[in-house]
Design a protein around this motif. Structure first.
Motif, PDB file in Angstrom:
ATOM      1  N   THR A 242      -3.614  -5.048  -2.348  1.00 51.91           N
ATOM      2  CA  THR A 242      -1.880  -6.497  -3.105  1.00 51.91           C
ATOM      3  C   THR A 242      -2.332  -7.278  -2.431  1.00 51.91           C
ATOM      4  O   THR A 242      -2.115  -6.543  -1.221  1.00 51.91           O
ATOM      5  CB  THR A 242      -1.154  -4.875  -3.587  1.00 51.91           C
TER       6      THR A 242
ATOM      7  N   ARG B 147       3.232  -0.776  -7.841  1.00 57.40           N
ATOM      8  CA  ARG B 147       2.014  -1.301  -8.863  1.00 57.40           C
ATOM      9  C   ARG B 147       1.022  -1.525  -6.903  1.00 57.40           C
ATOM     10  O   ARG B 147       0.450  -2.119  -7.486  1.00 57.40           O
ATOM     11  CB  ARG B 147       2.043  -1.968  -9.281  1.00 57.40           C
TER      12      ARG B 147
ATOM     13  N   LYS C 268      -2.481 -15.059 -14.538  1.00 56.53           N
ATOM     14  CA  LYS C 268      -3.572 -14.431 -14.500  1.00 56.53           C
ATOM     15  C   LYS C 268      -5.000 -15.434 -14.933  1.00 56.53           C
ATOM     16  O   LYS C 268      -6.018 -14.866 -15.148  1.00 56.53           O
ATOM     17  CB  LYS C 268      -2.786 -13.499 -16.200  1.00 56.53           C
TER      18      LYS C 268
ATOM     19  N   TYR D 265      -5.373  -7.677 -12.217  1.00 51.69           N
ATOM     20  CA  TYR D 265      -4.157  -8.347 -12.616  1.00 51.69           C
ATOM     21  C   TYR D 265      -2.987  -7.834 -12.939  1.00 51.69           C
ATOM     22  O   TYR D 265      -3.572  -6.819 -13.421  1.00 51.69           O
ATOM     23  CB  TYR D 265      -4.315  -9.633 -13.295  1.00 51.69           C
ATOM     24  N   ARG D 266      -2.463  -6.940 -12.199  1.00 51.95           N
ATOM     25  CA  ARG D 266      -1.263  -5.798 -13.306  1.00 51.95           C
ATOM     26  C   ARG D 266       0.778  -6.508 -12.497  1.00 51.95           C
ATOM     27  O   ARG D 266       0.768  -6.289 -11.916  1.00 51.95           O
ATOM     28  CB  ARG D 266      -1.190  -5.325 -11.824  1.00 51.95           C
TER      29      ARG D 266
ATOM     30  N   ASN E 213      -6.378  -7.001  -5.599  1.00 51.38           N
ATOM     31  CA  ASN E 213      -5.905  -7.608  -6.644  1.00 51.38           C
ATOM     32  C   ASN E 213      -4.436  -7.682  -6.566  1.00 51.38           C
ATOM     33  O   ASN E 213      -3.679  -8.351  -4.664  1.00 51.38           O
ATOM     34  CB  ASN E 213      -5.133  -6.224  -7.688  1.00 51.38           C
TER      35      ASN E 213
ATOM     36  N   VAL F 150       0.019  -8.146  -8.226  1.00 50.37           N
ATOM     37  CA  VAL F 150       1.098  -7.763  -9.159  1.00 50.37           C
ATOM     38  C   VAL F 150       2.198  -9.487  -9.960  1.00 50.37           C
ATOM     39  O   VAL F 150       2.461  -9.945  -8.863  1.00 50.37           O
ATOM     40  CB  VAL F 150       1.661  -6.892  -8.384  1.00 50.37           C
TER      41      VAL F 150
END
Length: 347
Positions: free
Chosen positions: A140, A135, A106, A116-117, A94, A96
């Motif tokens: 990540t 997050r 995104k 996508y965070r 992922n 952030v």
């Protein structure tokens, strides 16, 4: 110290890159019979330098970095995409990012099947370091920061960005597409201080060359080597390389354009502030202003009817009833103000 092998995708780490004819022979010769090129229609019959070294040397002189720390992409979008392909395992990893921000982060995440965070900014479009780090998990791989931010226009806090670089062991990507219009130097001068920093610049904004499609990524040479390993062999064509080189030779003209646009931005801000329809103008270090109005859709439609196109950001996070207005020429800005005065008089 950033541990590249820990963060890179395993298949990319072990990838044997494609080797082109221009990779295998570097130098001058009188006869080239190695690349199956047509001998007619020079110089466009020859494949361009796959690593664009002459152009990178000119960029390096202007930007104050080593040529080995530069990656060139087809717009900044290729630079963004290559980050995903180099470091994010599809379906597992992922990234952030702040919210709102540039939408391609995104889109690239979705294309590459990477979660996508988004982390919501506060009402002043500022971020909290702990909110971002909360997050982050073991999967990540990237944190994206756009500064000056799009669509808000404000620069993010240097101190907070430094905290992220120091506290987060992965890559922090600082997208500085609009940095030429800001009063601060940005993070490119600090590139040598952080092995986990990637800075993005572009020829699309201050350089007035959006149609040329040339983006720049700056990072530690080991990271740039990974990008070069996975990019398409001849991603930057000869026409683009030549035009960009000519632009770099005219750098004083670009600086004059920037000075003019910064002055015009302030004049436009003052003019907009006098209009009854305008409710708030957000601070900007970019070549645009984010403006809150009474009814963004209605104002937008009115301007379209006058042949004036701005960007309606009404549906973006924190941008209710906001229009993003690019700074144009003096004549264009005057036409906008005249139209908004007519709109105000009609309601």
């Amino acid at each position: 110290m950033f541990d590249l092998e820990k963060w890179i995708r395993p298949n990319i780490l072990h990838l044997k890159p494609y080797s082109s004819a221009r990779d295998e022979f570097k130098g001058e010769a009188s006869v080239f019979l190695d690349a199956n090129e047509n001998p007619h229609n020079g110089p466009y019959n020859r494949y361009p330098d796959p690593l664009q070294w002459e152009l990178k040397k000119k960029i390096a002189a202007v930007k104050g970095v080593a040529p080995e720390s530069i990656f060139l992409g087809v717009g900044s979008d290729e630079c963004i995409d290559v980050l995903f392909r180099a470091f994010c395992v599809p379906g597992r990893d992922n990234v952030v990012a702040i919210d709102p921000t540039y939408g391609m982060y995104k889109v690239c995440a979705d294309i590459n099947d990477v979660a996508y965070r988004p982390v919501r900014l506060n009402e002043n479009f500022d971020f909290d370091v702990d909110d971002l780090l909360n997050r982050v998990d073991d999967h990540t791989k990237l944190i994206f920061l756009c500064s000056p931010n799009n669509p808000s226009g404000n620069s993010l806090s240097d101190e907070k960005i430094e905290q992220l670089l120091q506290r987060y062991p992965g890559l922090v990507v600082v997208d500085e597409a609009y940095i030429d219009f800001a009063s601060r130097p940005g993070f490119l001068p600090r590139l040598s201080q952080y092995d986990n920093l990637v800075v993005l610049h572009t020829f699309s904004k201050a350089w007035g060359a959006a149609a040329v499609r040339l983006g720049m990524a700056f990072a530690h040479p080991s990271i740039i080597a990974v990008f070069n390993k996975i990019k398409y062999p001849y991603n930057i064509n000869l026409l683009t390389q030549r035009y960009a080189a000519e632009m770099l030779d005219r750098y004083p003209q670009v600086e004059a354009w920037v000075d003019e646009l910064v002055a015009s931005r302030e004049l436009l801000r003052r003019q907009l502030a006098t209009l009854p329809v305008v409710r708030r103008i957000y601070p900007s270090d970019a070549n645009f202003l984010l403006v809150r109005v009474d009814d963004a859709q209605r104002v937008y439609d009115f301007l379209v009817g006058r042949g004036i196109i701005v960007r309606n950001r009404n549906k973006i996070t924190l941008c209710d009833n906001c229009l993003r207005i690019t700074v144009g020429t003096g004549e264009e800005d005057s036409l906008l103000i005249d139209a908004l005065q007519s709109y105000s008089a009609s309601i």
